[in-house]
Design an enzyme around this catalytic site. Structure first.
Site, PDB file in Angstrom:
ATOM      1  N   ASP A 746       0.833  -1.198   0.000  1.00 32.62           N
ATOM      2  CA  ASP A 746       0.000   0.000   0.000  1.00 32.62           C
ATOM      3  C   ASP A 746       0.869   1.250   0.000  1.00 32.62           C
ATOM      4  O   ASP A 746       2.037   1.214   0.407  1.00 32.62           O
ATOM      5  CB  ASP A 746      -0.917   0.017   1.220  1.00 32.62           C
ATOM      6  CG  ASP A 746      -2.031  -1.014   1.096  1.00 32.62           C
ATOM      7  OD1 ASP A 746      -2.299  -1.461  -0.028  1.00 32.62           O
ATOM      8  OD2 ASP A 746      -2.628  -1.379   2.133  1.00 32.62           O
ATOM      9  N   ASP A 747       0.272   2.357  -0.419  1.00 37.09           N
ATOM     10  CA  ASP A 747       1.053   3.588  -0.465  1.00 37.09           C
ATOM     11  C   ASP A 747       1.324   4.157   0.922  1.00 37.09           C
ATOM     12  O   ASP A 747       2.155   5.069   1.059  1.00 37.09           O
ATOM     13  CB  ASP A 747       0.355   4.637  -1.338  1.00 37.09           C
ATOM     14  CG  ASP A 747      -1.047   4.962  -0.846  1.00 37.09           C
ATOM     15  OD1 ASP A 747      -1.477   4.374   0.165  1.00 37.09           O
ATOM     16  OD2 ASP A 747      -1.724   5.806  -1.466  1.00 37.09           O
ATOM     17  N   ASP A 748       0.648   3.655   1.957  1.00 38.23           N
ATOM     18  CA  ASP A 748       0.920   4.130   3.311  1.00 38.23           C
ATOM     19  C   ASP A 748       1.590   3.069   4.166  1.00 38.23           C
ATOM     20  O   ASP A 748       1.633   3.185   5.389  1.00 38.23           O
ATOM     21  CB  ASP A 748      -0.376   4.591   3.986  1.00 38.23           C
ATOM     22  CG  ASP A 748      -1.425   3.490   4.043  1.00 38.23           C
ATOM     23  OD1 ASP A 748      -1.193   2.410   3.444  1.00 38.23           O
ATOM     24  OD2 ASP A 748      -2.473   3.698   4.680  1.00 38.23           O
ATOM     25  N   GLU A 834     -10.264  -7.316  -1.767  1.00 41.96           N
ATOM     26  CA  GLU A 834      -9.410  -7.919  -2.782  1.00 41.96           C
ATOM     27  C   GLU A 834      -8.315  -8.774  -2.161  1.00 41.96           C
ATOM     28  O   GLU A 834      -7.885  -9.787  -2.744  1.00 41.96           O
ATOM     29  CB  GLU A 834      -8.813  -6.832  -3.686  1.00 41.96           C
ATOM     30  CG  GLU A 834      -7.554  -6.155  -3.173  1.00 41.96           C
ATOM     31  CD  GLU A 834      -7.813  -5.200  -2.022  1.00 41.96           C
ATOM     32  OE1 GLU A 834      -6.834  -4.659  -1.475  1.00 41.96           O
ATOM     33  OE2 GLU A 834      -8.983  -4.987  -1.671  1.00 41.96           O
ATOM     34  N   ASP A 835      -7.839  -8.411  -0.973  1.00 43.49           N
ATOM     35  CA  ASP A 835      -6.815  -9.218  -0.308  1.00 43.49           C
ATOM     36  C   ASP A 835      -7.383 -10.543   0.176  1.00 43.49           C
ATOM     37  O   ASP A 835      -6.711 -11.578   0.112  1.00 43.49           O
ATOM     38  CB  ASP A 835      -6.208  -8.432   0.852  1.00 43.49           C
ATOM     39  CG  ASP A 835      -7.267  -7.813   1.750  1.00 43.49           C
ATOM     40  OD1 ASP A 835      -8.472  -7.938   1.443  1.00 43.49           O
ATOM     41  OD2 ASP A 835      -6.896  -7.187   2.755  1.00 43.49           O
TER      42      ASP A 835
END
Length: 921
Positions: A746-748, A834-835
């Site tokens: 993830d971007d974070d 989705e995960d």
């Protein structure tokens, strides 16, 4: 007052107080003068004194000064006073000189300190350059060793063979019954590098096309349009395909007419070699009208065969095409659990025409074994099954007479009873489904048997086939004993005992395998056609075409911003995590086993058939070992099998480890309009070893800011534009991903470099698993009888979030192109789960749980904006997703695990001069 005084005098001079008034008056006068005198003294005297003090020094005579200051000469008239003055002046001058020197020295010291800092930086840069050069030299040496160990020179592709338009005829075998690939198939039309081109005739161009079933014809044409092997150039085709059935009864052509039309095909070439005649059946009463037609060297694919007609290894038994133009509804398919259902087994059918029974012939088993013609066991089967039903030891349902008119069938074949919906309802209540093969042993398979098999697999009833002579669909490439029981008819008296003795675990495994076979090879027209082509391609040993990759549309962006170094990311102590790549990124090897895969691994890849799963370019989980005897791959180096250097400390850290050659991984980062958070995450990847590329999936319709300056992290950053905002975009197999290993992040996400590297090392030794950091698990909600998603701390886990996890690119293909579309639709509906879907997919295929590394339970960066997971509805949606996915798969594929992975020497006490493999703080 005078009057008062006169009165007082007249009265004898005495006032009220009894004292003379004269005394009182005189006392008042004295007090007045005294006060005036004191006032004059106190006021005028200080003024006069001040005047004289300020004016006395103004006199002309300087010698008469009293209070003015005296000059230095006057003060130094005494000798020792003069000496002291000279000393004071000398000391003052020296102090001024020393202060000037001190300032000069301080300036020189500051300049030297700057030079020292510059030297230190130069030394550090030189050390880094030296280390990188050493790593480059080491990698070059190991690459050379790998090439020498493989000893496999790279060969160019052979020149493609193009057959002549007029093929040279070669003599037919003595009988069409003897046709096999070696004497009835022209290999010259199918070179290894041809790509297996297939030409499909248009049935409308021929008279028999008007007799085809409209649904089958429409489904077949739709499948042909999307198949990767179909070509319009008939001159280069390897195989030619013509659809001849299912025919409609009223307008069915005569056998002689159909034979003439087949022989008149433009590429029939007198004997029909390299042709495939497909006769699909949508109904159980489909007739075998090709039986009386001369098909020459052409292969036949249909659901009904007689032994005089079927040529093993040449012809193909196909499944019926029940769902011609519709996708199966997974929500209507019953779950695979509970394992045991109401009925132990069931059978419904009616035999229209039978052979003479063995009882009428009055023949014993001994006579049959001695070589006499085999008897019709159907009467014995009926008697035995009725006895089992009457014993009431188990609930069974057997009916040998249809309540309504039975379906049309071939002679000696058990006809189907009732409508399809009624039969499915009974099978949903049955653990096993009996399939009795036709009494005529010359009928090796019939459309009625394949229809019973199709329906049993669809609803999870384990098929029990009575008759070992049967040729089940795709039997030369599918191991049917993993999904069905094939029992000889003479063992009918032992069937009840055998079915009761099978354990629940074996039942569930067979049911799950049957469900997989039905979904992959039976359920749709596309699956049936793809399986037929895959069987022919596998037989002639042509590798599969690479599966389609998702084209990446790059968003132009400016790079050049020097990436900083996060101290939390780069502070690895004395750990040498590996080389920061200075050479161009290198991709994972592809297509290494294309020309041996079909010959060696027919039964490989989980479920034993070369169907859609074999459309991939390589076997994903096989290590590519450079040698079998001398070396084992260890990433950036090799080590002898018998021992040698390495194993711990810096020797281990400098190598990648594992048993496969060195490789890199690709970071796939999903983002949505969080530019600052994204830039910070990209900068944290600066200096990460073994990083090949970063693919940023820009999930927003709004493009990034034009003035946004992207960081330079030493590897390419590819910003991919998506068609829509979907979390499924995270798992698209982008063509820009050149490595097998994918780090989905993830971007974070906030991970240290040592954590990422350790996860990569673990994944290399478990390439078929999801390897990640945050673990989650599923739980059964007893009050509501449903599944729950749980993120609490626990001693076991069943999922690893793909917001920070490694997985193989192979699963990206399966997720995007093979996994049921209903799951991806739900992910888009909730913008969630989705995960969970990826964990379901991998666990379903491998039957293994994911692997968690490190002790961390969260990986979010501190101070980042809140993500979707902080919404209150997030967990409720995930509960719904899990229960929906269970319905689609038919069971709960997730598996629990109770351990996580740490390095071998984690928390092991070692001497101070030794270094552990890895350490986690």
């Amino acid at each position: 007052e005078l009057m008062t005084g006169y009165t007082m005098l007249r009265n004898g001079g005495v006032g009220n107080g009894g004292q003379p008034w004269v005394l009182r008056w005189s006392s008042r006068i004295r007090l007045t003068w005294l006060s005036f005198t004191l006032f004059v003294i106190l006021v005028f005297f200080p003024l006069i004194a001040h005047y004289y003090l300020t004016t006395i020094d103004d006199a002309d005579d300087a010698g008469k000064r009293i209070f003015g200051p005296r000059t230095g000469n006057e003060l130094c008239e005494v000798k020792h006073v003069q000496d002291l003055c000279r000393i004071r002046e000398s000391v003052s001058e020296e102090l001024l000189q020393l202060e000037a020197k001190r300032q000069e020295l301080n300036s020189e010291i500051a300049k030297l300190n700057l030079k020292i800092e510059a030297c230190k930086k130069s030394i550090e840069n030189a050390k880094q350059d030296l280390l990188q050069l050493k790593n480059v030299i080491s990698q070059t040496e190991h690459s050379y060793k790998e090439l020498m160990a493989q000893n496999q020179p790279k060969l160019s592709l052979p020149i493609r063979l193009l057959p002549d338009k007029d093929d040279a005829t070669f003599p037919l075998p003595k009988s069409n019954r003897n046709c096999r690939l070696h004497n009835c198939f022209d290999y010259s039309r199918c070179p290894l590098t041809s790509g297996f081109p297939v030409y499909v005739y248009n049935s409308d161009d021929y008279p028999f096309g008007s007799s085809l079933d409209p649904l089958i014809k429409q489904a077949f044409e739709a499948t042909v349009r999307t198949n990767v092997y179909v070509t319009e150039n008939a001159n280069i085709a390897c195989v030619y395909i013509i659809l001849v059935g299912e025919m409609q009864e009223p307008v069915m052509p005569k056998p002689t007419e159909l034979e003439q039309q087949l022989h008149s095909l433009p590429y029939w070439r007198t004997d029909g070699h390299n042709h495939l005649i497909i006769n699909l059946s949508r109904k159980s009463e489909t007739q075998n009208f090709i039986y009386n037609i001369s098909t020459g060297r052409a292969m036949i694919a249909q659901s009904t065969f007689y032994d005089a007609q079927y040529r093993p290894g040449f012809d193909i038994v196909v499944s019926p095409l029940v769902h011609a133009m519709s996708e199966p509804n997974f929500l209507e398919i019953p779950p695979q659990v509970p394992v045991k259902r109401k009925y132990l087994f069931s059978f419904q059918g009616e035999k229209i025409e039978s052979l003479r029974s063995s009882l009428q012939e009055v023949r014993s088993f001994e006579e049959e074994i001695e070589g006499n013609a085999p008897a019709d066991y159907d009467d014995r089967i009926i008697t035995t099954l009725k006895a089992v039903q009457d014993s009431k030891l188990d609930f069974v349902l057997v009916e040998f007479t249809c309540k309504n008119q039975p379906k049309a069938s071939l002679p000696t074949e058990w006809a189907l009873c009732g409508e399809r919906e009624d039969r499915l309802e009974l099978l949903k209540l049955s653990t096993f489904a009996l399939i009795i093969t036709p009494g005529d042993t010359h009928l090796v398979i019939s459309a009625g048997c394949t229809m019973r098999l199709f329906e049993a697999l669809e609803v999870g009833a384990i098929p029990v086939v009575l008759g070992e002579q049967v040729q089940l669909p795709y039997n030369d490439v599918i191991r049917w004993n993993e999904a069905a029981l094939i029992i000889p008819k003479p063992r009918i008296t032992e069937v009840h005992f055998l079915l009761r003795s099978i354990s629940d675990n074996d039942l569930l495994a067979m049911r799950r395998q049957g469900r997989f076979l039905w979904e992959t090879y039976f359920s749709t027209s596309d699956n049936v056609f793809s399986t037929v082509l895959a069987i022919i391609r596998t037989r002639i040993q042509i590798p599969a075409a690479p599966i389609r990759e998702e084209p990446a549309v790059e968003i132009p962006h400016r790079s050049g911003k020097a990436a900083g170094t996060d101290p939390n990311m780069a502070d690895n102590g004395d750990l040498d995590l590996g080389p920061v790549e200075t050479e161009p990124p290198y991709a994972s090897p592809k297509y290494l086993r294309n020309f041996t895969l079909t010959a060696m691994d027919i039964y490989r890849n989980w479920n034993s058939a070369p169907g859609p799963f074999h459309l991939f370019p390589y076997t994903p989980f096989d290590p590519v070992l450079p040698s079998e005897a001398k070396f084992l791959g260890s990433g950036t180096g090799f080590r002898p099998i018998g021992g040698g250097a390495g194993g711990s400390g810096k020797e281990f850290q400098a190598a990648l480890g594992g048993n496969v050659p060195r490789e890199q991984f690709t970071v796939v980062m999903l983002t949505y309009e969080r530019e600052e958070v994204l830039m910070n995450s990209l900068e944290r990847l600066n200096g990460l070893p073994y990083l090949n590329k970063v693919v940023v999936v820009w999930n927003s319709p709004k493009l990034p800011s034009e003035d946004l300056l992207w960081p330079d992290i030493g590897v390419p950053i590819m910003v991919v534009r998506t068609e829509k905002n979907s979390l499924n975009n995270r798992f698209l197999p982008w063509d820009e991903i050149d490595t097998e290993a994918i780090l989905s992040i993830d971007d974070d996400a906030h991970l240290r470099h040592d954590e990422i590297m350790f996860g990569f090392r673990v994944w290399r030794e478990a390439r078929d698993r999801i390897v990640g950091f945050p673990g989650r698990y599923h739980a059964w909600d007893i009050p509501h009888q449903s599944w729950l998603y749980n993120s609490n701390y626990s001693c076991e886990l069943s999922m690893v979030l793909t917001g920070a996890a490694f997985f193989h690119k192979y699963y990206a293909y399966l997720y995007s192109y093979v996994m049921p579309q209903a799951i991806r639709d739900m992910v888009d509906e909730y913008i969630n789960c989705e995960d969970i879907a990826m964990n379901f997919l991998v666990s379903h295929l491998t039957r293994k749980p994911p692997i968690k590394v490190t002790s961390r339970w969260t990986f979010r960066c501190p101070g980042c904006p809140q993500a979707l997971s902080h919404d209150d509805s997030h967990f409720h949606e995930r509960h719904k997703c899990i229960n929906f996915f269970v319905k689609v798969y038919g069971y709960m594929p997730l598996l629990y695990t109770q351990f996580r992975v740490d390095s071998v020497l984690f928390k092991t006490r070692l001497p101070h001069d030794k270094t552990k493999c890895f350490k986690f703080i």
